[in-house]
Scaffold this motif. Structure first.
Motif, short mmCIF file in Angstrom:
data_model
loop_
_atom_site.label_atom_id
_atom_site.label_comp_id
_atom_site.label_asym_id
_atom_site.label_seq_id
_atom_site.Cartn_x
_atom_site.Cartn_y
_atom_site.Cartn_z
N ARG A 157 6.69 4.34 1.89
CA ARG A 157 7.51 3.21 2.29
C ARG A 157 6.89 1.93 1.74
O ARG A 157 5.66 1.83 1.64
N LEU A 158 7.74 0.96 1.42
CA LEU A 158 7.26 -0.29 0.83
C LEU A 158 8.15 -1.43 1.31
O LEU A 158 9.38 -1.32 1.32
N THR A 159 7.52 -2.54 1.72
CA THR A 159 8.26 -3.70 2.21
C THR A 159 7.90 -4.95 1.42
O THR A 159 6.84 -5.01 0.79
N THR A 160 8.79 -5.96 1.48
CA THR A 160 8.57 -7.25 0.84
C THR A 160 9.08 -8.36 1.74
O THR A 160 10.18 -8.26 2.29
N ASN A 161 8.30 -9.43 1.88
CA ASN A 161 8.74 -10.63 2.59
C ASN A 161 8.17 -11.86 1.91
O ASN A 161 6.95 -12.00 1.78
N ALA A 162 9.06 -12.73 1.42
CA ALA A 162 8.66 -13.97 0.77
C ALA A 162 8.91 -15.14 1.72
O ALA A 162 9.99 -15.24 2.32
N GLN A 195 -4.06 0.54 -4.00
CA GLN A 195 -3.06 0.95 -4.99
C GLN A 195 -2.47 -0.25 -5.70
O GLN A 195 -2.28 -1.31 -5.09
N SER A 196 -2.18 -0.09 -6.99
CA SER A 196 -1.57 -1.17 -7.78
C SER A 196 -0.06 -1.18 -7.55
O SER A 196 0.61 -0.15 -7.70
N VAL A 197 0.44 -2.35 -7.18
CA VAL A 197 1.87 -2.53 -6.91
C VAL A 197 2.35 -3.75 -7.68
O VAL A 197 1.70 -4.80 -7.67
N GLN A 198 3.50 -3.64 -8.33
CA GLN A 198 4.05 -4.75 -9.10
C GLN A 198 4.93 -5.65 -8.23
O GLN A 198 5.76 -5.16 -7.47
N LEU A 199 4.74 -6.96 -8.39
CA LEU A 199 5.66 -7.93 -7.78
C LEU A 199 6.68 -8.30 -8.84
O LEU A 199 6.32 -8.77 -9.93
N GLN A 200 7.95 -8.09 -8.53
CA GLN A 200 9.02 -8.38 -9.49
C GLN A 200 9.96 -9.45 -8.94
O GLN A 200 10.11 -9.63 -7.73
N TYR A 201 10.61 -10.15 -9.89
CA TYR A 201 11.51 -11.25 -9.54
C TYR A 201 12.76 -11.18 -10.40
O TYR A 201 12.70 -10.86 -11.59
N LYS A 202 13.90 -11.47 -9.76
CA LYS A 202 15.17 -11.56 -10.48
C LYS A 202 15.86 -12.86 -10.08
O LYS A 202 16.18 -13.06 -8.90
N LYS A 213 3.43 -10.09 -11.56
CA LYS A 213 2.00 -9.77 -11.48
C LYS A 213 1.82 -8.42 -10.79
O LYS A 213 2.77 -7.86 -10.24
N THR A 214 0.59 -7.91 -10.85
CA THR A 214 0.22 -6.67 -10.17
C THR A 214 -0.72 -7.00 -9.02
O THR A 214 -1.68 -7.75 -9.19
N VAL A 215 -0.42 -6.45 -7.85
CA VAL A 215 -1.18 -6.73 -6.63
C VAL A 215 -1.79 -5.42 -6.13
O VAL A 215 -1.15 -4.37 -6.20
N LYS A 216 -3.01 -5.48 -5.62
CA LYS A 216 -3.67 -4.29 -5.04
C LYS A 216 -3.48 -4.28 -3.53
O LYS A 216 -3.66 -5.30 -2.85
N SER A 217 -3.11 -3.12 -3.00
CA SER A 217 -3.04 -3.00 -1.54
C SER A 217 -4.45 -3.01 -0.95
O SER A 217 -5.40 -2.52 -1.56
N ASP A 218 -4.58 -3.61 0.25
CA ASP A 218 -5.90 -3.70 0.86
C ASP A 218 -6.25 -2.43 1.63
O ASP A 218 -5.59 -1.40 1.48
N VAL A 238 7.19 -3.06 -6.28
CA VAL A 238 7.51 -1.77 -6.88
C VAL A 238 6.22 -0.97 -7.07
O VAL A 238 5.28 -1.45 -7.70
N PHE A 239 6.20 0.24 -6.52
CA PHE A 239 5.05 1.14 -6.64
C PHE A 239 5.43 2.29 -7.57
O PHE A 239 6.44 2.96 -7.37
N ALA A 240 4.60 2.53 -8.58
CA ALA A 240 4.93 3.53 -9.61
C ALA A 240 4.69 4.96 -9.17
O ALA A 240 5.18 5.90 -9.82
N GLY A 241 3.95 5.16 -8.07
CA GLY A 241 3.68 6.51 -7.60
C GLY A 241 2.39 7.09 -8.14
O GLY A 241 1.80 6.57 -9.10
N THR A 242 1.95 8.18 -7.52
CA THR A 242 0.75 8.90 -7.95
C THR A 242 1.06 10.40 -7.95
O THR A 242 2.18 10.80 -7.69
N SER A 243 0.05 11.19 -8.20
CA SER A 243 0.26 12.65 -8.23
C SER A 243 0.60 13.22 -6.86
O SER A 243 1.16 14.31 -6.77
N THR A 244 0.30 12.49 -5.80
CA THR A 244 0.56 12.98 -4.45
C THR A 244 1.68 12.23 -3.73
O THR A 244 2.14 12.68 -2.68
N THR A 245 2.10 11.09 -4.29
CA THR A 245 3.03 10.20 -3.61
C THR A 245 4.07 9.70 -4.60
O THR A 245 3.72 9.27 -5.70
#
Length: 258
Positions: A157-162, A195-202, A213-218, A238-245
């Motif tokens: 699961r992934l959330t965003t709040n600006a 984990q590396s997660v991309q912040l995207q804007y439209k 930019k790319t942000v690391k989860s704490d 946006v999270f690109a996923g891993t071998s387990t997720t």
């Protein structure tokens, strides 16, 4: 693994006879009868959360010059079939079979995985497929170590709040979020850390997103970064996923820039 009683209570003459075949006969071909292909969930990874059972398809293809009467199978985990107790089976063996031609048949059954019966160690691994086939002469062929073409993965699961919203042009926006994933050992969701997660804007009215930019989860899976407000638009992580997720994209958050 705790195998549910309903799963262990297999029905169907073909399934029962398949399981009853002595181990010494494993992988021994009955004449020209062969299992030529297996496919789990159409080759797509199976994503499983913490509470809901997951149904997916197991398809097995067999061939014999005299034709194939039926095929059955299930998934199992480990290196030794004779000692493994970790299985994913149909509640009731009821494969739907389709003749490819006079010699080849594909049978598809629905198997069911229960999250409470899984462990985190299973994530990303290719389970083995047990398969048995019977030709039109009544000969049987069984294989135990066929490899799945799909993996079981822990749902994410992934959330965003600006904020703040609205915001003045040129001012700083703080974009927070959280990346969590299913923990099969505890039956809860927990932070996916480092984990590396991309912040995207439209921009409002634009057709696609761009990566800012790319942000690391704490250490708790939380995300936080800042950007300058430029125009009305949508932010998302946006999270690109891993071998387990698996990959996951958050719901976008619209920001009104004034």
């Amino acid at each position: 693994m705790r195998i549910r009683a309903t799963v262990a209570a297999v029905s169907g003459a073909l399934a029962l006879s398949a399981i009853a075949v002595p181990a010494a006969q494993a992988d021994a071909a009955a004449g020209d009868l062969k299992i030529s292909k297996v496919s789990v969930n159409g080759g797509k990874d199976v994503v499983i959360g913490t509470t809901e059972m997951k149904k997916f398809k197991l398809s097995i293809t067999a061939t014999d010059p005299v034709g194939v009467r039926g095929i059955s199978g299930f998934l199992w985990f480990g290196s030794d079939f004779n000692t493994s107790t970790e299985v994913i089976k149909p509640i009731v063996f009821d494969p739907q079979c389709v003749a490819v031609d006079e010699t080849t048949t594909t049978c598809t059954d629905t198997v069911i995985a229960f999250p409470q019966d899984l462990r985190n160690a299973h994530a990303g691994s290719r389970w083995n497929v047990f398969a048995t086939a019977v030709n039109n002469d009544g000969d049987k062929h069984r294989e135990e170590y066929l490899k799945s073409d799909a993996r079981l993965k822990r749902a994410a699961r992934l959330t965003t709040n600006a904020s703040p919203e609205p915001v003045k042009k040129g001012k700083t926006l703080t974009v927070t979020g959280a990346l969590t994933r299913a923990n099969w050992d505890t039956s809860k969701y927990a932070g996916y850390t480092k984990q590396s997660v991309q912040l995207q804007y439209k921009k409002k009215g634009a057709g696609s997103y761009s990566t800012l930019k790319t942000v690391k989860s704490d250490t708790k899976g939380n995300l936080k970064t800042t950007v300058k407000a430029s125009a009305d638009g949508y932010f998302r992580y946006v999270f690109a996923g891993t071998s387990t997720t698996p990959a996951v994209t958050s719901t976008s958050d619209f920001v009104d820039v004034r």
